[in-house]
Design a protein around this motif. Sequence first.
Motif, PDB file in Angstrom:
ATOM      1  N   TYR A  30       0.840  -1.204   0.000  1.00  5.30           N
ATOM      2  CA  TYR A  30       0.000   0.000   0.000  1.00  5.30           C
ATOM      3  C   TYR A  30       0.872   1.249   0.000  1.00  5.30           C
ATOM      4  CZ  TYR A  30      -3.423   3.494   1.373  1.00  5.30           C
ATOM      5  OH  TYR A  30      -4.203   4.616   1.401  1.00  5.30           O
ATOM      6  N   GLU A  31       1.918   1.248   0.811  1.00  3.11           N
ATOM      7  CA  GLU A  31       2.805   2.415   0.849  1.00  3.11           C
ATOM      8  C   GLU A  31       3.485   2.630  -0.499  1.00  3.11           C
ATOM      9  OE1 GLU A  31       6.710   4.194   3.184  1.00  3.11           O
ATOM     10  OE2 GLU A  31       5.607   2.539   4.089  1.00  3.11           O
ATOM     11  N   ARG A  32       3.894   1.541  -1.135  1.00  2.00           N
ATOM     12  CA  ARG A  32       4.551   1.672  -2.446  1.00  2.00           C
ATOM     13  C   ARG A  32       3.597   2.185  -3.516  1.00  2.00           C
ATOM     14  NH1 ARG A  32       9.268  -2.774  -2.669  1.00  2.00           N
ATOM     15  NH2 ARG A  32       9.648  -2.735  -0.447  1.00  2.00           N
ATOM     16  N   SER A  33       2.331   1.792  -3.436  1.00  2.00           N
ATOM     17  CA  SER A  33       1.378   2.208  -4.466  1.00  2.00           C
ATOM     18  C   SER A  33       0.734   3.564  -4.161  1.00  2.00           C
ATOM     19  CB  SER A  33       0.298   1.148  -4.668  1.00  2.00           C
ATOM     20  OG  SER A  33      -0.491   1.024  -3.514  1.00  2.00           O
ATOM     21  N   ILE A 133      -8.993   6.649   3.240  1.00  5.41           N
ATOM     22  CA  ILE A 133      -7.926   7.442   2.625  1.00  5.41           C
ATOM     23  C   ILE A 133      -8.083   7.449   1.105  1.00  5.41           C
ATOM     24  CG2 ILE A 133      -5.427   7.530   2.197  1.00  5.41           C
ATOM     25  CD1 ILE A 133      -5.114   6.424   5.109  1.00  5.41           C
ATOM     26  N   GLY A 134      -8.548   6.331   0.547  1.00 15.48           N
ATOM     27  CA  GLY A 134      -8.755   6.232  -0.891  1.00 15.48           C
ATOM     28  C   GLY A 134     -10.007   6.935  -1.384  1.00 15.48           C
ATOM     29  N   GLY A 135     -10.758   7.547  -0.487  1.00 19.27           N
ATOM     30  CA  GLY A 135     -11.949   8.292  -0.887  1.00 19.27           C
ATOM     31  C   GLY A 135     -13.251   7.560  -0.662  1.00 19.27           C
ATOM     32  N   GLY A 136     -13.180   6.332  -0.173  1.00 17.52           N
ATOM     33  CA  GLY A 136     -14.399   5.574   0.120  1.00 17.52           C
ATOM     34  C   GLY A 136     -14.931   5.919   1.499  1.00 17.52           C
ATOM     35  N   GLY A 137     -16.113   5.430   1.781  1.00 19.92           N
ATOM     36  CA  GLY A 137     -16.725   5.675   3.079  1.00 19.92           C
ATOM     37  C   GLY A 137     -16.588   4.473   3.984  1.00 19.92           C
ATOM     38  N   LEU A 138     -16.975   4.678   5.203  1.00 19.64           N
ATOM     39  CA  LEU A 138     -17.003   3.584   6.166  1.00 19.64           C
ATOM     40  C   LEU A 138     -18.271   2.776   5.969  1.00 19.64           C
ATOM     41  CD1 LEU A 138     -15.854   5.281   9.470  1.00 19.64           C
ATOM     42  CD2 LEU A 138     -14.619   3.620   8.118  1.00 19.64           C
ATOM     43  N   PRO A 139     -18.230   1.489   6.298  1.00 17.75           N
ATOM     44  CA  PRO A 139     -19.472   0.733   6.269  1.00 17.75           C
ATOM     45  C   PRO A 139     -20.428   1.293   7.317  1.00 17.75           C
ATOM     46  CG  PRO A 139     -17.676  -0.587   7.198  1.00 17.75           C
ATOM     47  CD  PRO A 139     -17.087   0.700   6.701  1.00 17.75           C
ATOM     48  N   ALA A 140     -21.703   1.116   7.088  1.00 14.41           N
ATOM     49  CA  ALA A 140     -22.704   1.605   8.039  1.00 14.41           C
ATOM     50  C   ALA A 140     -22.464   0.965   9.390  1.00 14.41           C
ATOM     51  CB  ALA A 140     -24.111   1.289   7.544  1.00 14.41           C
ATOM     52  N   GLY A 141     -22.649   1.753  10.427  1.00 13.16           N
ATOM     53  CA  GLY A 141     -22.448   1.258  11.784  1.00 13.16           C
ATOM     54  C   GLY A 141     -23.485   0.218  12.139  1.00 13.16           C
TER      55      GLY A 141
END
Length: 175
Positions: A30-33, A133-141
């Motif tokens: 992940y760090e490399r990409s 961090i990639g712009g997605g959201g969290l799953p619903a609680g």
Amino acid sequence: PNAPTRWVTDTANFLSPSAAQSLDTRLEQYERSAGHQLIVYIGRTTGDAPIDDWAVRAFAKWKVGRKGIDDGLVLFIMSDDRKLRFEVGYGLESIVPDATASRIINEVIVPRIQRGDRDGAVISGMDAAMTVIGGGGLPAGPATPAEGERGEGRPLTLARLIVYGIIGLIVLSFL
């Protein structure tokens, strides 16, 4: 402690060796990409220091993230203290604010730890951080049945507001 040499450091044997190795490899890739440095540090205790202070000092000492961008993130877990904390560099703070980090801990990590799935808890927590961090959201609680039964947490609809307003006017007219 000294700065970790890998992406996953588990001095408390919290994770299975295979899960730690697998997550370490994923975080390295992940760090490399993506460029962002995400680390997991698992220890036993912070001693007398509150985890907040301890994590801030360790994060600063380790210089997590790219120099000048400060885009690192560390998940600290202190197993004997039963404490968790995300420490986020200034470069990611607008993307992963304290409220989001807290939601990841409380809605993703803690429930799995309580079910005895430590490996899944840490892996899912870091997956959630990478998604955010990639712009997605969290799953619903997770919704609890008691909340649905009481109707808490649901906003009032316009129709309900009108009905409550009419009832309030009727009550006021009687008074």
